[in-house]
Design a protein around this motif. Structure first.
Motif, mmCIF file in Angstrom:
data_model
loop_
_atom_site.group_PDB
_atom_site.id
_atom_site.type_symbol
_atom_site.label_atom_id
_atom_site.label_comp_id
_atom_site.label_asym_id
_atom_site.label_seq_id
_atom_site.Cartn_x
_atom_site.Cartn_y
_atom_site.Cartn_z
ATOM 1 N N TYR A 174 39.389 23.787 29.226
ATOM 2 C CA TYR A 174 40.478 22.884 29.622
ATOM 3 C C TYR A 174 40.250 21.444 29.170
ATOM 4 O O TYR A 174 41.189 20.663 29.059
ATOM 5 C CB TYR A 174 40.669 22.936 31.146
ATOM 6 N N LYS A 175 39.004 21.081 28.983
ATOM 7 C CA LYS A 175 38.635 19.747 28.484
ATOM 8 C C LYS A 175 39.269 18.600 29.283
ATOM 9 O O LYS A 175 39.931 17.721 28.716
ATOM 10 C CB LYS A 175 39.026 19.612 27.006
ATOM 11 N N PRO A 176 39.076 18.554 30.603
ATOM 12 C CA PRO A 176 39.572 17.394 31.366
ATOM 13 C C PRO A 176 38.875 16.128 30.896
ATOM 14 O O PRO A 176 37.671 16.131 30.618
ATOM 15 C CB PRO A 176 39.203 17.737 32.816
ATOM 16 N N GLN A 177 39.655 15.042 30.774
ATOM 17 C CA GLN A 177 39.081 13.803 30.233
ATOM 18 C C GLN A 177 38.373 12.955 31.287
ATOM 19 O O GLN A 177 37.374 12.297 30.994
ATOM 20 C CB GLN A 177 40.183 12.949 29.584
ATOM 21 N N TYR A 178 38.914 12.964 32.504
ATOM 22 C CA TYR A 178 38.403 12.039 33.511
ATOM 23 C C TYR A 178 38.309 12.728 34.873
ATOM 24 O O TYR A 178 39.085 13.629 35.195
ATOM 25 C CB TYR A 178 39.307 10.807 33.638
ATOM 26 N N MET A 179 37.348 12.270 35.658
ATOM 27 C CA MET A 179 37.175 12.713 37.042
ATOM 28 C C MET A 179 37.069 11.468 37.916
ATOM 29 O O MET A 179 36.314 10.538 37.601
ATOM 30 C CB MET A 179 35.912 13.568 37.162
ATOM 31 N N LEU A 180 37.838 11.438 38.997
ATOM 32 C CA LEU A 180 37.803 10.317 39.935
ATOM 33 C C LEU A 180 37.219 10.790 41.265
ATOM 34 O O LEU A 180 37.625 11.822 41.796
ATOM 35 C CB LEU A 180 39.209 9.754 40.163
ATOM 36 N N ALA A 216 33.962 12.235 31.811
ATOM 37 C CA ALA A 216 33.747 10.847 32.219
ATOM 38 C C ALA A 216 34.141 10.710 33.691
ATOM 39 O O ALA A 216 35.229 11.125 34.099
ATOM 40 C CB ALA A 216 34.581 9.910 31.361
ATOM 41 N N LEU A 217 33.255 10.146 34.494
ATOM 42 C CA LEU A 217 33.442 10.047 35.946
ATOM 43 C C LEU A 217 33.552 8.593 36.375
ATOM 44 O O LEU A 217 32.759 7.750 35.938
ATOM 45 C CB LEU A 217 32.252 10.700 36.652
ATOM 46 N N TYR A 218 34.543 8.316 37.248
ATOM 47 C CA TYR A 218 34.596 7.008 37.896
ATOM 48 C C TYR A 218 34.408 7.198 39.396
ATOM 49 O O TYR A 218 35.130 7.970 40.035
ATOM 50 C CB TYR A 218 35.918 6.285 37.635
ATOM 51 N N VAL A 219 33.438 6.479 39.958
ATOM 52 C CA VAL A 219 33.152 6.528 41.395
ATOM 53 C C VAL A 219 33.610 5.228 42.037
ATOM 54 O O VAL A 219 33.050 4.158 41.770
ATOM 55 C CB VAL A 219 31.648 6.754 41.660
ATOM 56 N N SER A 220 34.640 5.316 42.861
ATOM 57 C CA SER A 220 35.178 4.132 43.535
ATOM 58 C C SER A 220 34.266 3.694 44.681
ATOM 59 O O SER A 220 33.688 4.527 45.391
ATOM 60 C CB SER A 220 36.574 4.446 44.087
#
Length: 254
Positions: A174-180, A216-220
């Motif tokens: 599926y190749k998801p680009q981003y994870m929040l 790529a992961l962004y951690v708020s």
């Protein structure tokens, strides 16, 4: 504080970015002036979607205040939410929470995906359950084709390092680009950039971007507090993303 990010900047042909606001770890204790200011700030950002990445409340008694908070957000703006650990620990009734979210144009995704249409573009949004329950990426993607714009939502960032071999195969497909994610509060207490205390489920993550690995992961850093009623050295954040989308055919079945 609003932190601003641009995603997929190399897509220069797309002048009209897709605007996302992430609200994480609100931990709403009661509806007050601060909650109202947060809602007003979100509306000023005029996002295309608002994403709630878990721990919106700590106790069942706070649902009425959270209902009021949601009522202040622009109802025309689509919203998507996932569960955090505190919604489970508080014993929040899933049906009631789903109904409250739905009243304000918000879909609660528990191991589910939804295809969001934005003009000629489509965005696959996958909402995973929290680690204190049963996150299931394979179930979340059942019956859906891969899309060129794919976003994962998972409250606890440590999930990123616990994918099974079958889940890794799905990620390759599926190749998801981003994870929040959220959950960590950026440590909540930080001393000269060192965050000695983070909740289980944080793994190696504190806050900000992590671009190693398959996604790529962004951690708020989130907005609220839990356990200790204070933040020190960690500024709360509303995360704002401008995503320059890839063109893709909108479809919802295999």
């Amino acid at each position: 504080m609003v932190t601003r990010h641009q995603l997929n900047q190399q897509i220069t042909s797309n002048k009209n970015s897709f605007k996302i606001v992430q609200i994480s770890d609100l931990h709403l204790k009661q509806f007050n002036n601060r909650a109202q200011r947060i809602a007003e700030q979100v509306n000023k950002l005029n996002p295309n979607i608002v994403l709630f990445t878990g721990d919106s409340i700590d106790q069942v008694e706070q649902l009425d205040g959270f209902d009021r908070f949601l009522s202040l957000l622009d109802k025309q703006t689509a919203k998507y939410a996932i569960m955090g650990n505190w919604e489970y620990w508080a014993g929040v009734d899933l049906k009631r929470l789903t109904k409250i979210y739905a009243t304000y144009n918000c879909s609660l995704l528990v191991n589910q995906s939804i295809l969001h249409k934005y003009g000629e573009y489509s965005i696959l949004i996958t909402g995973l359950d929290d680690l204190v329950s049963k996150p299931d990426l394979i179930k979340s993607l059942q019956g859906l084709r891969p899309q060129q714009n794919h976003l994962l939502l998972a409250h606890s960032p440590a999930y990123r390092d616990s994918f099974s071999s079958d889940e890794l195969a799905k990620i390759t497909q599926y190749k998801p680009q981003y994870m929040l994610s959220g959950h960590t509060h950026g440590g909540q207490l930080s001393f000269l950039g060192f965050a000695p205390l983070r909740p289980p489920g944080s793994g190696r993550y504190v806050s900000g971007w992590y671009r190693d690995g398959a996604i790529a992961l962004y951690v708020s850093r989130g907005l609220g507090v839990s356990v200790l009623p204070v933040r020190m050295g960690v500024i709360p954040e509303i995360s704002y993303f401008e995503w320059f989308l890839n063109r893709s055919v909108i479809t919802s079945s295999k």
